[in-house]
Scaffold this motif. Structure first.
Motif, PDB file in Angstrom:
ATOM      1  N   HIS A 127      76.965  84.752  84.687  1.00  0.00           N
ATOM      2  CA  HIS A 127      76.424  85.671  83.669  1.00  0.00           C
ATOM      3  C   HIS A 127      77.006  87.080  83.844  1.00  0.00           C
ATOM      4  O   HIS A 127      76.290  88.081  83.772  1.00  0.00           O
ATOM      5  CB  HIS A 127      74.893  85.730  83.737  1.00  0.00           C
ATOM      6  N   CYS A 128      78.297  87.137  84.087  1.00  0.00           N
ATOM      7  CA  CYS A 128      78.968  88.429  84.263  1.00  0.00           C
ATOM      8  C   CYS A 128      79.736  88.815  83.001  1.00  0.00           C
ATOM      9  O   CYS A 128      80.157  87.951  82.227  1.00  0.00           O
ATOM     10  CB  CYS A 128      79.923  88.377  85.461  1.00  0.00           C
ATOM     11  N   ASN A 129      79.921  90.114  82.813  1.00  0.00           N
ATOM     12  CA  ASN A 129      80.584  90.624  81.618  1.00  0.00           C
ATOM     13  C   ASN A 129      81.821  91.428  82.014  1.00  0.00           C
ATOM     14  O   ASN A 129      81.736  92.378  82.794  1.00  0.00           O
ATOM     15  CB  ASN A 129      79.620  91.497  80.803  1.00  0.00           C
ATOM     16  N   PHE A 130      82.983  91.037  81.449  1.00  0.00           N
ATOM     17  CA  PHE A 130      84.245  91.703  81.770  1.00  0.00           C
ATOM     18  C   PHE A 130      84.805  92.500  80.593  1.00  0.00           C
ATOM     19  O   PHE A 130      85.881  93.075  80.713  1.00  0.00           O
ATOM     20  CB  PHE A 130      85.292  90.661  82.196  1.00  0.00           C
ATOM     21  N   MET A 157      84.552  86.875  79.130  1.00  0.00           N
ATOM     22  CA  MET A 157      85.895  87.313  79.505  1.00  0.00           C
ATOM     23  C   MET A 157      86.776  87.473  78.270  1.00  0.00           C
ATOM     24  O   MET A 157      87.995  87.249  78.316  1.00  0.00           O
ATOM     25  CB  MET A 157      86.517  86.325  80.494  1.00  0.00           C
ATOM     26  N   LYS A 158      86.159  87.866  77.179  1.00  0.00           N
ATOM     27  CA  LYS A 158      86.904  88.077  75.939  1.00  0.00           C
ATOM     28  C   LYS A 158      87.994  89.137  76.144  1.00  0.00           C
ATOM     29  O   LYS A 158      87.768  90.146  76.813  1.00  0.00           O
ATOM     30  CB  LYS A 158      85.958  88.529  74.824  1.00  0.00           C
ATOM     31  N   ASN A 159      89.157  88.867  75.552  1.00  0.00           N
ATOM     32  CA  ASN A 159      90.276  89.816  75.542  1.00  0.00           C
ATOM     33  C   ASN A 159      90.847  90.125  76.923  1.00  0.00           C
ATOM     34  O   ASN A 159      91.682  91.023  77.058  1.00  0.00           O
ATOM     35  CB  ASN A 159      89.868  91.135  74.856  1.00  0.00           C
ATOM     36  N   LEU A 174      81.148  77.197  80.346  1.00  0.00           N
ATOM     37  CA  LEU A 174      80.402  77.898  79.282  1.00  0.00           C
ATOM     38  C   LEU A 174      80.775  79.376  79.231  1.00  0.00           C
ATOM     39  O   LEU A 174      79.940  80.253  79.004  1.00  0.00           O
ATOM     40  CB  LEU A 174      78.897  77.736  79.512  1.00  0.00           C
ATOM     41  N   THR A 175      82.042  79.647  79.439  1.00  0.00           N
ATOM     42  CA  THR A 175      82.551  81.017  79.505  1.00  0.00           C
ATOM     43  C   THR A 175      83.401  81.318  78.286  1.00  0.00           C
ATOM     44  O   THR A 175      84.138  80.455  77.802  1.00  0.00           O
ATOM     45  CB  THR A 175      83.372  81.209  80.798  1.00  0.00           C
ATOM     46  N   SER A 176      83.314  82.541  77.788  1.00  0.00           N
ATOM     47  CA  SER A 176      84.128  82.950  76.645  1.00  0.00           C
ATOM     48  C   SER A 176      85.454  83.533  77.134  1.00  0.00           C
ATOM     49  O   SER A 176      85.493  84.548  77.807  1.00  0.00           O
ATOM     50  CB  SER A 176      83.390  83.992  75.801  1.00  0.00           C
ATOM     51  N   LEU A 177      86.542  82.839  76.781  1.00  0.00           N
ATOM     52  CA  LEU A 177      87.895  83.341  77.026  1.00  0.00           C
ATOM     53  C   LEU A 177      88.563  83.672  75.697  1.00  0.00           C
ATOM     54  O   LEU A 177      89.791  83.652  75.590  1.00  0.00           O
ATOM     55  CB  LEU A 177      88.716  82.296  77.781  1.00  0.00           C
ATOM     56  N   ARG A 178      87.733  83.974  74.711  1.00  0.00           N
ATOM     57  CA  ARG A 178      88.242  84.228  73.359  1.00  0.00           C
ATOM     58  C   ARG A 178      89.233  85.399  73.375  1.00  0.00           C
ATOM     59  O   ARG A 178      88.960  86.470  73.919  1.00  0.00           O
ATOM     60  CB  ARG A 178      87.084  84.541  72.419  1.00  0.00           C
ATOM     61  N   ASN A 179      90.391  85.156  72.778  1.00  0.00           N
ATOM     62  CA  ASN A 179      91.421  86.181  72.587  1.00  0.00           C
ATOM     63  C   ASN A 179      92.006  86.701  73.902  1.00  0.00           C
ATOM     64  O   ASN A 179      92.619  87.761  73.933  1.00  0.00           O
ATOM     65  CB  ASN A 179      90.877  87.355  71.763  1.00  0.00           C
ATOM     66  N   SER A 180      91.798  85.969  74.989  1.00  0.00           N
ATOM     67  CA  SER A 180      92.414  86.364  76.255  1.00  0.00           C
ATOM     68  C   SER A 180      93.879  85.913  76.271  1.00  0.00           C
ATOM     69  O   SER A 180      94.272  85.017  75.522  1.00  0.00           O
ATOM     70  CB  SER A 180      91.661  85.755  77.442  1.00  0.00           C
TER      71      SER A 180
END
Length: 400
Positions: A127-130, A157-159, A174-180
């Protein structure tokens, strides 16, 4: 009918990467100036100058500069002794040549951080935000960073930019790697579970093992791009790993009903698999490659058909045809003194007969003699097969 022009996509993504660096620098400068005016006069605050092991609680301000520090456990052998860090904001800092060992981060933020030549070993991010949504500033991993035995669970971990990063036994759940973007990196092993990969891109990245252990489905879209995989060497295991990686990528696109993209990576997977086969299996795979590109290249079927027609045209010149009571039956002895113009005319007649035989039209104005009867039967069988293959492959691509 390729989905991707890989070289063109590569140039577009590299331009996007440069643009992101520029915008990140501009946005970071604005935030830094605001924070410096409100809090500290110094642009950077060095932390733990005289300490080898640094406690993150010692970072009292943003825009700290941390270099050559060990964070967490110094002893790498104590893999089951974790330090837990919860609800901490570790934002807008620059870590250079640092080692993060045996740490469990929970509900922490790493907004706008830069990790330069850092090593993450046995790290858990939950549950970390980058990514700073408000300031549009992403986290940056660059210059030979290494992530080893790391888990990312329900993290944003977007962008995120991974430039010159090595991944070993890394798991995203269940992690967001959107647009990375992963650029010039090495993936020894990554496992992805139900992640958001929309618009994620890899460029010039060597992938060894890329597995999807989805309970549901990882999300991809038309902007998700996996570059052609690089071969470190031409060993059999490398081709097998590339085959599995392409196959897994193809499967994810298929589950998201992006069949054209799925087909493109399926084609690349089969091309890699062909390098691992032997004997009859390799012969069979090679035939499928040339006649239709494993069902993904209609032009291959068309080109193969024209090649068959041309080959049989030459065969008929030597095996014999009858055209209006005129016999065409060449041998090697007469090739040297026959007029070239006559040879061209005879070849055109043979090509015409070969084409109507291949397509099973059979006008009847030319008929085979001698061994040409057998060859024409073989060509008819090949023609019916190849026309069917070409039509099916083309229809499959068009309906997608």
């Amino acid at each position: 009918m390729q989905v991707y022009d890989f070289e063109k996509h590569r140039k577009i993504i590299n331009a996007e990467l440069k643009d992101r660096y520029i915008k990140r620098k501009e946005n970071l400068k604005k935030v830094k100036e605001t924070y410096r005016n409100d809090n500290y006069p110094n642009e950077n605050k060095y932390c733990g100058v005289h300490k080898e092991v640094l406690d993150l609680d010692e970072i009292k301000s943003k825009f700290a500069y941390i270099e050559n520090k060990t964070i967490g456990s110094k002893n790498l052998n104590s893999k089951h002794i974790y330090k837990s860090i919860s609800n901490k904001n570790i934002d807008y800092n620059k870590f250079v040549n640092c080692h993060f060992n045996n740490i469990k981060f929970e509900n922490c933020t790493f907004l706008g951080n830069t990790f330069n030549n850092c090593v993450f070993n046995n790290i858990s991010f939950s549950h970390c935000n980058f990514y700073d949504e408000e300031e549009n500033i992403m986290t940056l991993f660059e210059n030979n960073c290494r992530l080893e035995n790391c888990n990312f669970y329900k993290s944003n971990m977007k962008n995120t930019i991974f430039n010159l990063v090595k991944f070993s036994k890394v798991k995203f759940v269940l992690t967001s790697l959107r647009n990375s973007i992963l650029s010039n990196s090495i993936i020894d092993e990554i496992v992805i579970v139900d992640c958001d990969l929309k618009s994620m891109k890899t460029v010039k990245t060597d992938i060894n093992i890329l597995d999807f252990e989805d309970e549901f489905t990882s999300k991809v879209d038309e902007n998700t791009f996996f570059d052609l995989l690089k071969l470190s060497n031409r060993e059999l295991n490398n081709y097998k790993n590339i085959f599995r990686a392409y196959k897994n990528i193809s499967s994810v696109f298929e589950k998201n009903r992006l069949f054209s993209f799925s087909g493109e990576y399926y084609y690349l997977a089969k091309c890699a698999e062909r390098k691992t086969l032997k004997g009859f299996e390799k012969i069979k795979s090679t035939i499928f490659y040339y006649i239709c590109g494993y069902g993904e290249r209609p032009t291959f079927a068309l080109i193969s058909s024209m090649e068959i027609v041309l080959i049989f045209s030459i065969i008929y010149m030597f095996s014999g045809l009858c055209i209006n009571e005129r016999i065409i039956h060449y041998n090697l002895n007469i090739l040297f003194y026959l007029p070239r113009k006559l040879m061209y005319v005879d070849f055109i007649d043979c090509f015409y007969f070969s084409l109507v035989t291949f397509t099973s039209v059979g006008y009847g104005d030319i008929f085979p003699i001698g061994y040409s009867v057998l060859f024409s039967c073989i060509e008819m069988i090949l023609g019916v097969t190849m026309v069917g293959v070409w039509t099916a492959t083309l229809a499959r691509k068009i309906t997608r």
